[in-house]
Write a protein that holds these residues in place. Sequence first.
Motif, PDB file in Angstrom:
ATOM      1  N   ILE A  28       0.837  -1.207   0.000  1.00  0.00           N
ATOM      2  CA  ILE A  28       0.000   0.000   0.000  1.00  0.00           C
ATOM      3  C   ILE A  28       0.866   1.249   0.000  1.00  0.00           C
ATOM      4  O   ILE A  28       0.598   2.223  -0.715  1.00  0.00           O
ATOM      5  CB  ILE A  28      -0.946  -0.022   1.218  1.00  0.00           C
ATOM      6  CG1 ILE A  28      -1.975  -1.150   1.069  1.00  0.00           C
ATOM      7  CG2 ILE A  28      -1.659   1.323   1.369  1.00  0.00           C
ATOM      8  CD1 ILE A  28      -2.872  -1.320   2.270  1.00  0.00           C
ATOM      9  N   GLY A  29       1.936   1.226   0.794  1.00  0.00           N
ATOM     10  CA  GLY A  29       2.837   2.379   0.814  1.00  0.00           C
ATOM     11  C   GLY A  29       3.501   2.621  -0.529  1.00  0.00           C
ATOM     12  O   GLY A  29       3.633   3.769  -0.972  1.00  0.00           O
ATOM     13  N   PHE A  51       1.454   6.888  -6.623  1.00  0.00           N
ATOM     14  CA  PHE A  51       0.353   7.801  -6.926  1.00  0.00           C
ATOM     15  C   PHE A  51       0.763   9.261  -6.708  1.00  0.00           C
ATOM     16  O   PHE A  51       0.442  10.140  -7.522  1.00  0.00           O
ATOM     17  CB  PHE A  51      -0.850   7.458  -6.043  1.00  0.00           C
ATOM     18  CG  PHE A  51      -2.020   8.394  -6.209  1.00  0.00           C
ATOM     19  CD1 PHE A  51      -2.854   8.308  -7.310  1.00  0.00           C
ATOM     20  CD2 PHE A  51      -2.273   9.380  -5.261  1.00  0.00           C
ATOM     21  CE1 PHE A  51      -3.918   9.182  -7.469  1.00  0.00           C
ATOM     22  CE2 PHE A  51      -3.334  10.256  -5.410  1.00  0.00           C
ATOM     23  CZ  PHE A  51      -4.161  10.156  -6.516  1.00  0.00           C
ATOM     24  N   LEU A  52       1.470   9.527  -5.621  1.00  0.00           N
ATOM     25  CA  LEU A  52       1.925  10.900  -5.357  1.00  0.00           C
ATOM     26  C   LEU A  52       2.908  11.380  -6.414  1.00  0.00           C
ATOM     27  O   LEU A  52       2.855  12.537  -6.858  1.00  0.00           O
ATOM     28  CB  LEU A  52       2.557  10.976  -3.971  1.00  0.00           C
ATOM     29  CG  LEU A  52       1.599  10.814  -2.780  1.00  0.00           C
ATOM     30  CD1 LEU A  52       2.374  10.818  -1.473  1.00  0.00           C
ATOM     31  CD2 LEU A  52       0.556  11.921  -2.771  1.00  0.00           C
ATOM     32  N   LEU A  53       3.805  10.488  -6.850  1.00  0.00           N
ATOM     33  CA  LEU A  53       4.762  10.880  -7.887  1.00  0.00           C
ATOM     34  C   LEU A  53       4.055  11.188  -9.203  1.00  0.00           C
ATOM     35  O   LEU A  53       4.340  12.211  -9.849  1.00  0.00           O
ATOM     36  CB  LEU A  53       5.787   9.768  -8.088  1.00  0.00           C
ATOM     37  CG  LEU A  53       6.807   9.567  -6.966  1.00  0.00           C
ATOM     38  CD1 LEU A  53       7.677   8.362  -7.248  1.00  0.00           C
ATOM     39  CD2 LEU A  53       7.668  10.814  -6.790  1.00  0.00           C
ATOM     40  N   VAL A  54       3.123  10.316  -9.608  1.00  0.00           N
ATOM     41  CA  VAL A  54       2.394  10.545 -10.860  1.00  0.00           C
ATOM     42  C   VAL A  54       1.562  11.822 -10.764  1.00  0.00           C
ATOM     43  O   VAL A  54       1.523  12.634 -11.701  1.00  0.00           O
ATOM     44  CB  VAL A  54       1.510   9.331 -11.181  1.00  0.00           C
ATOM     45  CG1 VAL A  54       0.611   9.620 -12.375  1.00  0.00           C
ATOM     46  CG2 VAL A  54       2.371   8.107 -11.470  1.00  0.00           C
TER      47      VAL A  54
END
Length: 385
Positions: A20-21, A27-30
């Motif tokens: 999950i991490g 997701f944060l990078l994209v």
Amino acid sequence: MAQVPASASSSLLPEPARRIGAWCVLFLLVTGVVVVVVRLAVYFRAAVVPVLLALLGAALLGPLYRWLLRRGINASLAAGLTCLAVVAVVGGAVYIVVAALIDSGDQIVDSLRDAADSVSKHFGAAGTSVDDLASNARELGGKFGATAASGVLSGISLVGEMITAAVLALLLIFFFLRDSDRAMSALHALAPADSGHLLEAMARRAFRAVEGFMHGTTLIALIDALFITVGLLICQVPGAVGLGALVFVGAYIPYLGAFLSGAVAILVALADRGVVIALWVLGVVLAVQVIEGHLLQPMIQSRTVQMHPATVMLTIAAGASVAGILGMLLAVPMTAAGFGVYAELRSRYSEAVAASRAREAGEGGADGADGPSGASASPPPSDGS
């Protein structure tokens, strides 16, 4: 006593939490990359918008260009003829729409004025009729003259920017059509290591998605505009040709564009022809939209990228918040290109996983043939033989 593996003892988090991490970090990078790209595109919109419009134009006009090439015409000449065809078609359409609006503009304005007077008599307060507004026009003009002049200057500046962007987009369409092979060669040259083929496949898949979307949407828009224009002509609604052209342009904004253009046609019919004709126009618009949603969309766009209506609406809202009407026009085809890239990456990943599993299965079968099972298949002879 059982020994705990070093890898398990050194891990502070269980495997599900670590997965999950990892997905959250990805997701944060994209999201960060997308935000930076969007902000840069907005900042350099004077150059980005013509490029995007040229890509859409090249996707729409690609079949005509390739047809000219198959007839033995030189690439530069074929691209030039394609651009001239665009100028002729767009110029002719603009002329037809403007002429239709000029011919019926006074009638539309008079019918809207009559509708406003009727509404003000039944629901409006004193001093809100059209005559009262006209009598106070001089006072309003004196108070807001500076604001109006500033608005006129802003409008002139906006028209100038639109003309500049259109001319630049037309020139870019010429180069995109003529030099597409050179662009692929440049992409291979700039790609790191052995990723050139992957980048080319992603670019081609994205362009095919945009091309399919543009062709399908154009055909659907033409059918919608034709049917609604015929319905408006039968109902004798003023400005039927201009309203049909508005329906054609609005069809490039899925769902929302059809709703807005249809609402304008219904209001004009209500103002000029009354409630009964407005209801007939409403029926025509709804019938065309039902045919589009249940027949034309599945048949015509079955080979293009399919997106859920909720995804389309969110994409349109995001495009409107970033670049207004132009963002609404560009949001869906750009999202279709993104879905095309995702489909290509997913296909490559699935092929790699399948190949890896087949390789592992082959190695396992070979090991099994040489292992104990293979030896047991031919047991050694007994001592009594």
